[in-house]
Design an enzyme around this catalytic site. Structure first.
Site, PDB file in Angstrom:
ATOM      1  N   ARG A 110       0.279  -1.311   5.681  1.00  0.00           N
ATOM      2  CA  ARG A 110      -0.196  -1.905   4.428  1.00  0.00           C
ATOM      3  C   ARG A 110      -1.576  -2.542   4.644  1.00  0.00           C
ATOM      4  O   ARG A 110      -2.040  -2.679   5.766  1.00  0.00           O
ATOM      5  CB  ARG A 110       0.797  -2.946   3.916  1.00  0.00           C
ATOM      6  CG  ARG A 110       1.104  -3.993   4.970  1.00  0.00           C
ATOM      7  CD  ARG A 110       1.355  -5.349   4.442  1.00  0.00           C
ATOM      8  NE  ARG A 110       0.199  -5.923   3.809  1.00  0.00           N
ATOM      9  CZ  ARG A 110      -0.851  -6.430   4.471  1.00  0.00           C
ATOM     10  NH1 ARG A 110      -0.912  -6.411   5.797  1.00  0.00           N
ATOM     11  NH2 ARG A 110      -1.868  -6.947   3.816  1.00  0.00           N
ATOM     12  N   ALA A 152      -5.353  -2.443   2.296  1.00  0.00           N
ATOM     13  CA  ALA A 152      -6.094  -1.283   1.770  1.00  0.00           C
ATOM     14  C   ALA A 152      -6.729  -0.407   2.859  1.00  0.00           C
ATOM     15  O   ALA A 152      -6.525   0.822   2.860  1.00  0.00           O
ATOM     16  CB  ALA A 152      -7.131  -1.779   0.761  1.00  0.00           C
ATOM     17  N   ARG A 179       0.924   4.788  -3.352  1.00  0.00           N
ATOM     18  CA  ARG A 179       0.601   3.471  -3.942  1.00  0.00           C
ATOM     19  C   ARG A 179      -0.659   3.639  -4.796  1.00  0.00           C
ATOM     20  O   ARG A 179      -1.611   4.302  -4.371  1.00  0.00           O
ATOM     21  CB  ARG A 179       0.362   2.414  -2.855  1.00  0.00           C
ATOM     22  CG  ARG A 179       1.640   2.076  -2.069  1.00  0.00           C
ATOM     23  CD  ARG A 179       1.485   0.838  -1.213  1.00  0.00           C
ATOM     24  NE  ARG A 179       1.513  -0.389  -2.004  1.00  0.00           N
ATOM     25  CZ  ARG A 179       1.207  -1.582  -1.503  1.00  0.00           C
ATOM     26  NH1 ARG A 179       0.825  -1.700  -0.242  1.00  0.00           N
ATOM     27  NH2 ARG A 179       1.276  -2.657  -2.264  1.00  0.00           N
ATOM     28  N   ASP A 209      -8.313  -4.842  -2.883  1.00  0.00           N
ATOM     29  CA  ASP A 209      -7.785  -3.468  -2.932  1.00  0.00           C
ATOM     30  C   ASP A 209      -8.650  -2.535  -3.756  1.00  0.00           C
ATOM     31  O   ASP A 209      -8.616  -1.322  -3.586  1.00  0.00           O
ATOM     32  CB  ASP A 209      -6.354  -3.473  -3.469  1.00  0.00           C
ATOM     33  CG  ASP A 209      -5.418  -3.999  -2.402  1.00  0.00           C
ATOM     34  OD1 ASP A 209      -5.383  -5.241  -2.215  1.00  0.00           O
ATOM     35  OD2 ASP A 209      -4.776  -3.194  -1.712  1.00  0.00           O
ATOM     36  N   ASN A 229      -6.705  -7.774  -6.066  1.00  0.00           N
ATOM     37  CA  ASN A 229      -6.135  -8.126  -4.757  1.00  0.00           C
ATOM     38  C   ASN A 229      -4.697  -8.586  -4.989  1.00  0.00           C
ATOM     39  O   ASN A 229      -4.229  -8.648  -6.130  1.00  0.00           O
ATOM     40  CB  ASN A 229      -6.974  -9.211  -4.065  1.00  0.00           C
ATOM     41  CG  ASN A 229      -6.569  -9.405  -2.608  1.00  0.00           C
ATOM     42  OD1 ASN A 229      -6.457  -8.441  -1.856  1.00  0.00           O
ATOM     43  ND2 ASN A 229      -6.326 -10.645  -2.189  1.00  0.00           N
ATOM     44  N   LYS A 230      -4.025  -8.921  -3.923  1.00  0.00           N
ATOM     45  CA  LYS A 230      -2.614  -9.298  -3.968  1.00  0.00           C
ATOM     46  C   LYS A 230      -2.324 -10.294  -5.081  1.00  0.00           C
ATOM     47  O   LYS A 230      -3.099 -11.218  -5.327  1.00  0.00           O
ATOM     48  CB  LYS A 230      -2.230  -9.879  -2.598  1.00  0.00           C
ATOM     49  CG  LYS A 230      -0.814 -10.324  -2.421  1.00  0.00           C
ATOM     50  CD  LYS A 230       0.226  -9.287  -2.813  1.00  0.00           C
ATOM     51  CE  LYS A 230       0.000  -7.922  -2.190  1.00  0.00           C
ATOM     52  NZ  LYS A 230       0.795  -6.853  -2.847  1.00  0.00           N
TER      53      LYS A 230
HETATM   54  O1  MRU Z   1       0.562  -4.938  -0.875  1.00  0.00           O
HETATM   55  P1  MRU Z   1      -0.351  -5.101   0.304  1.00  0.00           P
HETATM   56  O2  MRU Z   1       0.224  -5.977   1.366  1.00  0.00           O
HETATM   57  O3  MRU Z   1      -0.815  -3.774   0.845  1.00  0.00           O
HETATM   58  O4  MRU Z   1      -1.614  -5.856  -0.314  1.00  0.00           O
HETATM   59  C1  MRU Z   1      -2.700  -6.095   0.549  1.00  0.00           C
HETATM   60  C2  MRU Z   1      -3.759  -6.947  -0.009  1.00  0.00           C
HETATM   61  O5  MRU Z   1      -3.726  -7.348  -1.157  1.00  0.00           O
HETATM   62  C3  MRU Z   1      -4.922  -7.222   0.895  1.00  0.00           C
HETATM   63  O6  MRU Z   1      -5.521  -8.452   0.596  1.00  0.00           O
HETATM   64  C4  MRU Z   1      -5.988  -6.106   0.734  1.00  0.00           C
HETATM   65  O7  MRU Z   1      -5.406  -4.846   0.825  1.00  0.00           O
HETATM   66  C5  MRU Z   1      -7.069  -6.235   1.748  1.00  0.00           C
HETATM   67  S1  MRU Z   1      -6.546  -5.843   3.409  1.00  0.00           S
HETATM   68  C6  MRU Z   1      -7.959  -5.937   4.368  1.00  0.00           C
END
Ligand code: MRU
Length: 347
Positions: free
Chosen positions: A46, A48, A89, A237, A247-248
């Site tokens: 997981r 991005a 995803r 993302d 983002n998350k």
């Molecule tokens: O659902 P996830 O854990 O894949 O979400 C990840 C994030 O939101 C990260 O902040 C983003 O991908 C950046 S990782 C360098």
């Protein structure tokens, strides 16, 4: 620790299973396209950039595994693998970016032999991994220039080494600062519902000896108010052309609070996460995930009434006006982002 790598001799993709952290550090050997799809969907791999790297290796292996006796057959294998992995995803643009790069490489190869085309795909995937490592290092340097020694930093989710090829994006300046004696104090939001902050960021940073404090998501406001936070650093993302950033889930709330308390809010974004074809954040596809992640996961028994309606969006969009700067490997972009992002070389 490399969270994604190719074992070409054994025809396998090796990933660190991020769902088992922090209690177990286990690597999985993936030998089928469905296994790779599931590893991405279930967040075993997981973040991005790491998703993009896994997809690049995955489409290479997915082209190689079925075998092909002509370039046409190989191109068909490629297309099927690409389409399948692209459905794993929807929000992180790095997945699509990496798959498109792999496709361009295949199309640009002279159609000599199947072996030649496969080698080109493998080289491209390796290059994507290598480039990500370099991008993260540069992001770290640019971001560090904005920070002061001893600062308290707040981060959300996990944008660390295991979410990328190396170093991370939002955590890259923390690692560089650690090497250089900056003495940062990092506050990690737990990041409901999948707890990437508690399980991954707190683990990664503690392992590296960084002064780390875990807080629940609803504690971000109090640590800001108490003056403990000098800057917020997050990953992303997908960044739209106008600087709106997905983002998350929970990130936009953190940005709103940071603005209220006058704290700089920095988004760390490799250019592989910038989607110029997406005009604004309204056009970003937000992944919805299963209810049980909210009601049951992490609990010995379901903690919510059976059958309750659940809404579980996995990402949110932070509006460009809440973002102090977007830090890329090519430099720091400031508002208006429509102009500053347009100057970047996106290949
Ligand atoms: O659902 P996830 O854990 O894949 O979400 C990840 C994030 O939101 C990260 O902040 C983003 O991908 C950046 S990782 C360098």
């Amino acid at each position: 620790m490399q969270s994604v790598r190719l074992d070409d001799e054994n025809n396998a993709l090796i990933i660190l299973d991020q769902t088992l952290l922090p209690r177990r550090t286990e690597f999985l050997e993936l030998k089928g396209l469905k296994e790779i799809w599931e590893a991405i969907y279930h967040l075993k791999v997981r973040g991005a950039p790491a998703i993009g790297i896994a997809a690049a290796y995955g489409v290479y292996l997915g082209t190689k595994w079925p075998g092909a006796d002509s370039f046409e057959a190989l191109a068909q294998n490629f297309q099927a693998a690409k389409d399948y992995l692209a459905s794993s995803r929807p929000t992180a643009v790095n997945l699509f970016w990496a798959l498109d790069k792999m496709e361009k490489r295949l199309q640009s190869e002279p159609h000599e032999t199947v072996g030649h085309a496969l080698k080109a795909l493998r080289d491209e995937a390796e290059q994507i991994r290598q480039q990500d490592e370099e991008m993260c290092k540069s992001i770290g340097e640019h971001a560090l220039a904005l920070l002061e020694p001893g600062m308290g930093l707040l981060t959300h989710c996990n944008a660390g080494a295991i979410a990328t090829a190396k170093y991370g994006t939002a955590l890259a300046p923390v690692y560089l600062g650690q090497e250089r004696g900056y003495g940062f104090k990092v506050f990690a939001d737990e990041t409901r519902p999948l707890l990437q902050g508690a399980r991954l960021t707190a683990w990664e940073l503690s392992e590296a000896g960084v002064d780390t404090t875990l807080i629940c998501d609803n504690m971000a406001s109090i640590v800001m108010k108490e003056g403990k936070i000098g800057a917020v650093l997050v990953g992303c993302d997908r960044v739209a052309a106008n600087g709106d950033t997905a983002n998350k889930i929970g990130t936009s709330g953190v940005a709103i609070m940071a603005k209220h308390y006058g704290i700089p809010f920095y988004v760390c974004a490799p250019t592989s996460t910038i989607d110029k074809s997406c005009e604004t954040g309204d056009r970003i596809h937000i992944e919805l995930r299963p209810d049980f992640e909210v009601t049951e996961k992490w609990y010995e028994e379901p903690m919510a009434p059976a059958g309750v309606v659940v809404y579980n969006p996995s990402f949110d969009v932070t509006e460009n006006g809440l973002i102090t700067a977007i830090i890329t490997e090519q430099g720091i972009c400031y508002p208006p982002y429509g102009d500053s992002l347009a100057k970047l070389d996106l290949g």
